[in-house]
Enzyme design. Structure first.
Site, short mmCIF file in Angstrom:
data_model
loop_
_atom_site.label_atom_id
_atom_site.label_comp_id
_atom_site.label_asym_id
_atom_site.label_seq_id
_atom_site.Cartn_x
_atom_site.Cartn_y
_atom_site.Cartn_z
N THR A 1 -1.42 8.38 0.50
CA THR A 1 -0.83 9.56 -0.13
C THR A 1 -1.37 10.84 0.47
OG1 THR A 1 -0.44 8.40 -2.22
CG2 THR A 1 -0.56 10.80 -2.32
N SER B 1 -1.00 2.21 1.54
CA SER B 1 -2.05 1.20 1.40
C SER B 1 -1.53 -0.12 0.83
CB SER B 1 -3.20 1.72 0.54
OG SER B 1 -2.85 1.82 -0.81
N THR C 1 -4.68 5.00 -2.23
CA THR C 1 -5.48 4.61 -3.39
C THR C 1 -5.17 3.21 -3.92
OG1 THR C 1 -3.92 5.65 -4.92
CG2 THR C 1 -5.74 7.01 -4.11
N ASP C 2 -3.96 2.72 -3.69
CA ASP C 2 -3.55 1.49 -4.38
C ASP C 2 -4.41 0.29 -4.01
OD1 ASP C 2 -1.62 2.75 -5.83
OD2 ASP C 2 0.07 2.09 -4.60
#
Length: 330
Positions: free
Chosen positions: A12, A54, A85-86
């Site tokens: 992101t 990710s 972040t995932d």
């Protein structure tokens, strides 16, 4: 000035709005443009190694990241990895094993809003990550929302809040406050040997979240599909049902077939303890491996890593009983 390497992988923080939604669109040079005066505080080198959401970062990408990190250990004082972040907690956990005893700080970070967004959290997260990378404390860490946590203890707990990650069953390594970056020394596990790149992984590892009434035949299916390991998120302190649908019997068959079975708790905090209840003791008798207070991300990636190092269940069990990078309390 400290020599810091920034490895960019997408996520992101480097995304732009497209007709299909947000997608990575900024390279390292473009990302650096938004850092303001931050690069003036460090001798900064930027390398683009991936441009991925990710969700698409998988074992192949873990090996690529690990190799770049390992090769940087002598040339740089610290490494920052920008990442979506995932799956960041998975990457942070597996790096903790693949480059175990890395002698410099390796810090993963990202953002909930792209760095081009006027309200982005990305710049703050990068500031924290750079400060930790320049701290001299070795290990793999995750920096987010002015907090630094041990990589193998981080879990993503929020989808949009800036405090996206929590440190589970382990104190924060550092926080940013009026005194700057305040580091909790006792939260940084000591090195216990030389650093070696051990990037061989077993990808035949499956994760099961136990639900009431789960059909035990799923273990037969996993054996037919040649899975070598399974992590079970069990109930409470380690409960598995054995009345009418006998999971314990299937665990016995799986162990006889050479499958490594690790059981953790569905509860995010505190530890599994199979000695408390009848169901847990039955599972222990069939050879299951206790995950203790490890996060799911740490347990899954550790099993992938351990099975990449050895085929012997005795050695798998022995490695899981140890804390290799601070991933479990012993």
């Amino acid at each position: 000035m400290k020599r810091i390497l920034l490895l960019t992988t997408g996520g992101t923080i480097a995304s732009r709005l497209t007709d299909e939604g947000l997608a990575p669109g900024l390279d390292g040079a473009a990302l650096s443009h938004y850092l303001g005066g931050l690069p003036d505080s460090y001798d900064l080198t930027v390398r683009d190694i991936l441009h991925l959401d990710s969700s698409n970062i998988q074992p192949e990408e873990w090996r690529l990241i690990a190799r770049h990190v390992f090769e940087a250990r002598d040339e740089f004082d610290g490494v920052v990895v920008s990442h979506g972040t995932d799956t960041m907690a998975y990457t942070a956990s597996v790096l903790s094993y693949m480059v175990r005893n890395i002698p410099v700080p390796v810090v993963l970070t990202g953002a909930q809003l792209p760095i081009e967004h006027p309200l982005t959290d990305g710049l703050d997260n990068l500031r924290t990550a750079f400060a930790m990378a320049a701290s001299g404390y070795p290990g793999v860490f995750l920096a987010f929302d002015r907090r630094v946590m041990l990589g193998c203890r981080a879990v993503k707990t929020h989808t949009t809040a800036f405090g996206a990650f929590d440190s589970v069953n382990w104190p924060l390594v550092a926080q940013v406050n009026g005194a700057g970056l305040t580091i909790r020394r006792e939260a940084v596990p000591p090195l216990d040997g030389p650093c070696r790149l051990r990037d061989k992984l077993c990808e035949q590892v499956f994760l099961i979240k136990l639900t009431p009434g789960l059909d035990p035949e799923i273990f037969d299916m996993l054996l037919r599909m040649h899975y070598r390991g399974v992590v079970i998120e069990a109930f409470g302190a380690g409960g598995l049902h054995f009345i009418r649908r006998n999971l314990i019997e299937k665990l016995h068959n799986a162990a006889l077939a050479g499958m490594a079975v690790v059981v953790c708790s569905q509860c995010l905090y505190e530890s599994s303890n199979f000695s408390l209840y009848q169901a847990g003791q039955k599972a222990l008798a069939e050879g299951v491996i206790q995950g203790g207070d490890m996060t799911t991300e740490a347990a899954v990636t550790k099993l992938m890593w351990v099975l990449g190092q050895t085929d012997r269940l005795e050695e798998v069990r022995a490695l899981f009983a140890k804390s290799l990078a601070g991933e479990r309390s012993v």
